[in-house]
Design a protein around this motif. Structure first.
Motif, short mmCIF file in Angstrom:
data_model
loop_
_atom_site.label_atom_id
_atom_site.label_comp_id
_atom_site.label_asym_id
_atom_site.label_seq_id
_atom_site.Cartn_x
_atom_site.Cartn_y
_atom_site.Cartn_z
N PRO A 140 14.59 10.98 9.09
CA PRO A 140 13.75 10.93 7.68
C PRO A 140 12.82 9.50 7.50
O PRO A 140 13.45 8.67 7.33
N GLU A 141 11.86 10.09 7.17
CA GLU A 141 10.81 8.98 6.42
C GLU A 141 11.46 7.72 5.38
O GLU A 141 11.13 6.77 5.74
N ASP A 142 12.36 8.31 5.08
CA ASP A 142 12.74 7.66 3.35
C ASP A 142 14.33 7.11 4.04
O ASP A 142 15.08 5.69 4.01
N PHE A 143 14.38 7.05 5.34
CA PHE A 143 15.84 6.77 5.98
C PHE A 143 15.67 5.13 6.82
O PHE A 143 14.71 4.42 7.44
N HIS A 144 16.45 4.82 6.08
CA HIS A 144 17.21 3.20 6.46
C HIS A 144 18.26 2.94 7.23
O HIS A 144 19.23 3.04 6.41
N TYR A 145 18.20 2.15 8.19
CA TYR A 145 19.44 2.31 8.50
C TYR A 145 20.30 1.01 7.99
O TYR A 145 22.03 1.19 8.41
N CYS A 146 19.91 0.15 6.95
CA CYS A 146 20.57 -0.25 6.01
C CYS A 146 21.91 0.31 5.07
O CYS A 146 23.13 -0.27 4.62
N LEU A 147 21.48 0.94 5.58
CA LEU A 147 22.37 2.38 4.17
C LEU A 147 23.87 2.50 4.41
O LEU A 147 24.48 2.53 3.67
N GLN A 148 24.37 2.07 5.89
CA GLN A 148 25.05 2.54 6.57
C GLN A 148 25.99 1.08 6.80
O GLN A 148 27.28 1.32 6.64
N GLU A 149 25.54 0.10 6.32
CA GLU A 149 26.22 -1.36 6.26
C GLU A 149 27.27 -1.11 5.52
O GLU A 149 27.03 -0.72 3.61
N VAL A 150 27.91 -1.81 4.60
CA VAL A 150 29.31 -1.58 4.39
C VAL A 150 29.60 -2.84 3.69
O VAL A 150 29.95 -3.21 2.59
N GLY A 151 27.91 -4.02 3.32
CA GLY A 151 27.73 -5.13 2.48
C GLY A 151 26.98 -4.23 1.29
O GLY A 151 26.50 -4.97 1.11
N ASN A 152 25.92 -3.22 1.87
CA ASN A 152 25.30 -2.75 1.31
C ASN A 152 25.13 -2.34 -0.36
O ASN A 152 24.03 -2.60 -0.49
N PRO A 153 26.38 -1.60 -0.59
CA PRO A 153 27.01 -1.93 -2.29
C PRO A 153 26.67 -3.51 -3.16
O PRO A 153 26.33 -3.28 -4.11
N SER A 154 26.75 -4.20 -2.13
CA SER A 154 27.10 -5.84 -2.76
C SER A 154 25.87 -6.03 -3.43
O SER A 154 25.34 -6.65 -4.29
N GLU A 155 25.25 -5.72 -1.65
CA GLU A 155 23.90 -6.05 -2.16
C GLU A 155 23.04 -5.57 -2.53
O GLU A 155 22.22 -6.32 -3.91
N PHE A 156 22.82 -4.09 -3.20
CA PHE A 156 22.37 -3.59 -3.83
C PHE A 156 22.58 -3.92 -5.23
O PHE A 156 21.62 -3.45 -6.51
N ILE A 157 23.95 -4.14 -5.68
CA ILE A 157 24.31 -4.53 -7.37
C ILE A 157 23.31 -5.89 -7.39
O ILE A 157 22.96 -6.46 -8.54
N ALA A 158 23.50 -7.03 -6.77
CA ALA A 158 22.93 -8.40 -6.88
C ALA A 158 21.62 -8.34 -6.73
O ALA A 158 21.04 -8.64 -8.17
N ASP A 159 20.90 -6.93 -6.26
CA ASP A 159 19.64 -7.16 -6.14
C ASP A 159 18.81 -6.01 -7.52
O ASP A 159 18.19 -6.50 -8.64
N TYR A 160 20.37 -5.21 -8.45
CA TYR A 160 19.58 -4.45 -8.92
C TYR A 160 19.71 -5.45 -10.78
O TYR A 160 18.71 -5.37 -11.61
N PHE A 161 20.59 -5.87 -10.91
CA PHE A 161 20.93 -7.07 -11.46
C PHE A 161 20.13 -7.75 -11.66
O PHE A 161 20.18 -9.01 -12.86
N ASP A 162 19.49 -8.73 -10.39
CA ASP A 162 18.45 -9.73 -10.05
C ASP A 162 19.94 -11.16 -10.53
O ASP A 162 19.63 -11.90 -10.48
N LEU A 163 20.93 -11.02 -9.72
CA LEU A 163 21.82 -11.99 -9.74
C LEU A 163 21.50 -13.12 -7.92
O LEU A 163 21.54 -12.14 -6.95
N LYS A 164 22.14 -14.24 -8.64
CA LYS A 164 22.20 -15.60 -6.95
C LYS A 164 23.51 -16.06 -7.47
O LYS A 164 23.27 -16.48 -6.20
N GLY A 165 24.70 -15.35 -7.60
CA GLY A 165 25.46 -15.87 -6.80
C GLY A 165 26.32 -15.09 -6.02
O GLY A 165 25.48 -14.77 -5.22
N PRO A 166 27.31 -15.44 -5.07
CA PRO A 166 28.09 -14.46 -4.37
C PRO A 166 28.03 -13.42 -4.99
O PRO A 166 28.65 -12.85 -5.70
#
Length: 424
Positions: A140-166
């Motif tokens: 699908p056009e909107d599919f990206h492989y990064c969605l399967q990465e186990v680290g993606n949820p934490s990266e998403f949350i940090a990006d959503y709230f614009d957090l710069k910590g670990p």
């Protein structure tokens, strides 16, 4: 990224140091809001534990814990991270958005960490994408492989709230989102950050269901913890998140708005955490529960408490023959027959990497809203070969100041968490 180390909290050197909880967001088969969650816990059933067909490769039916609420939309700025699992996580995170914004205002974007536990991350979306590719030759056009990465949820949350910590993810099977509390406590006490978003999110997918079915660990009916007739787990999906800090209060964004401490009027905290890794077997627990006992005793020592101080044990209670036999032995060795015990997996299913956070959220609801303890749901035929434990009966009240929650994972990766009231 440069990490500023603040002054190390001296309380951690001189005795137990509570880690305060500033809100809890939770979405599972128990429901999305407190009223629904409490009603289902007290009624002893969740209608969103549903029988399903067509999920298992051999055509067998099973029961799953399904999230039925409408999930929030991922904003355009995070569109590349738009997975079902991240939308599920966001449905819980939005419930604690205010304390997160308070922490950002008080400490800064660089001083807040994100630690997430998961086991499947975006696999459900990948299954759909692979099906589409097999059918028409293209993802699908909107599919990206990064969605399967186990680290993606934490990266998403940090990006959503614009957090710069670990920001990182732990994946230790069914103890994943329990270990995040231990990691968060270490970051806070080391002075690396001032607040941590912790929790877990896992969504239903065929990979997990068929994997556990292949292990002959999946039940075709509602799971039956501690029963003579228990025959396996139900898989569930859920998200649960909390905000932690070493401060008992956050500065309110609105100075005229009072802090909320729950029905008890007392702050609630992570009082202690204990872990172990007995590595007895790749999937089976140690038959005597040695690793489980070690984790529970470490948590008690970390909290500066005795078994008599614990008013409830939320058992891992998977309803598999080996786990329940082991865990009953372990709980009996530590707590005897006085402390009330129940497994809440008949309400939510086994939510895998999110299980520890889910059951921590249930413990938080017990403490914050002073609701009855969740009664043990099964067919009433308690197995004769189990060590005696005090399974919770309906209308049982919490009579102590602290509760303990267990999660035991593949490879003997064990975690026990103690939550309770803090008296200033």
């Amino acid at each position: 990224m440069t990490i500023k180390i603040s002054k190390i909290n001296k309380l951690s050197k001189h005795g137990p140091c509570p880690v305060y909880i500033h809100g809890c967001g939770f979405n599972s088969a128990l429901g999305l809001n407190a009223e629904e969650i409490h009603a289902r816990l007290q009624q002893g059933r969740s209608p969103d534990m549903i029988p399903v067909s067509g999920w298992l490769n051999d055509g067998t039916d099973t029961v799953v814990g399904k999230v039925v609420s409408e999930l929030p939309v991922i904003p355009i700025r995070c569109k590349q991270q738009d997975s079902y699992n991240n939308r599920l996580a966001l449905s819980a995170l939005l419930q604690i958005a205010e304390p997160i914004e308070q922490a950002i205002a008080q400490y800064g974007h660089e001083r807040i960490a994100v630690i997430v536990g998961t086991s499947t991350s975006g696999i459900a979306d990948n299954e759909r994408a692979l099906t589409a590719k097999n059918e028409n030759g293209n993802f699908p056009e909107d599919f990206h492989y990064c969605l399967q990465e186990v680290g993606n949820p934490s990266e998403f949350i940090a990006d959503y709230f614009d957090l710069k910590g670990p920001a990182y993810t732990l994946s230790t099977a069914c103890s994943s989102s329990g270990r995040v509390f231990l990691s968060a406590k270490r970051l806070l006490q080391a002075g690396i950050v001032d607040a941590v978003i912790v929790g877990g999110a896992d969504s239903l997918c065929r990979l997990t269901l068929n994997g556990f079915h292949g292990l002959e660990a999946l039940s075709s009916t509602l799971c039956n913890p501690f029963s003579e007739n228990r025959d396996g787990i139900n898989i569930g999906e859920a998200a649960a998140f909390m905000l932690l800090s070493l401060s008992s209060e956050l500065q309110p964004l609105d100075a005229d708005k009072p802090q909320q401490a729950g029905n008890s009027g007392k702050p609630i905290a992570l009082l202690g955490a204990g872990d172990s890794s007995d590595a007895h077997h790749i999937s089976a627990p140690h038959p005597e529960g040695n690793g489980a006992v070690e984790a529970m005793r470490k948590a008690l020592a970390d909290a500066g408490l005795t078994p008599q101080d614990i008013g409830y044990v939320n058992a891992h209670g998977t309803a598999t023959p080996l786990n329940d036999e082991m865990e009953a032995k372990a709980i009996h060795r530590v707590f005897g027959v006085q402390t009330p015990v129940s497994s809440t997996k008949p309400f939510t299913g086994h939510t895998l990497g999110a299980a520890s956070a889910v059951e921590a959220a249930i413990c938080w609801h017990i403490l914050h809203y002073s609701i009855n303890l969740p009664a043990q749901i099964n067919d009433g035929q308690i197995a004769d070969n189990l060590a005696p434990v005090n399974l919770v009966q309906p209308e049982t009240k919490l009579t102590k100041q602290a509760v303990l929650s267990n999660s035991f994972a593949f490879g003997g990766n064990n975690i026990s968490l103690i939550f309770g009231y803090v008296h200033d």
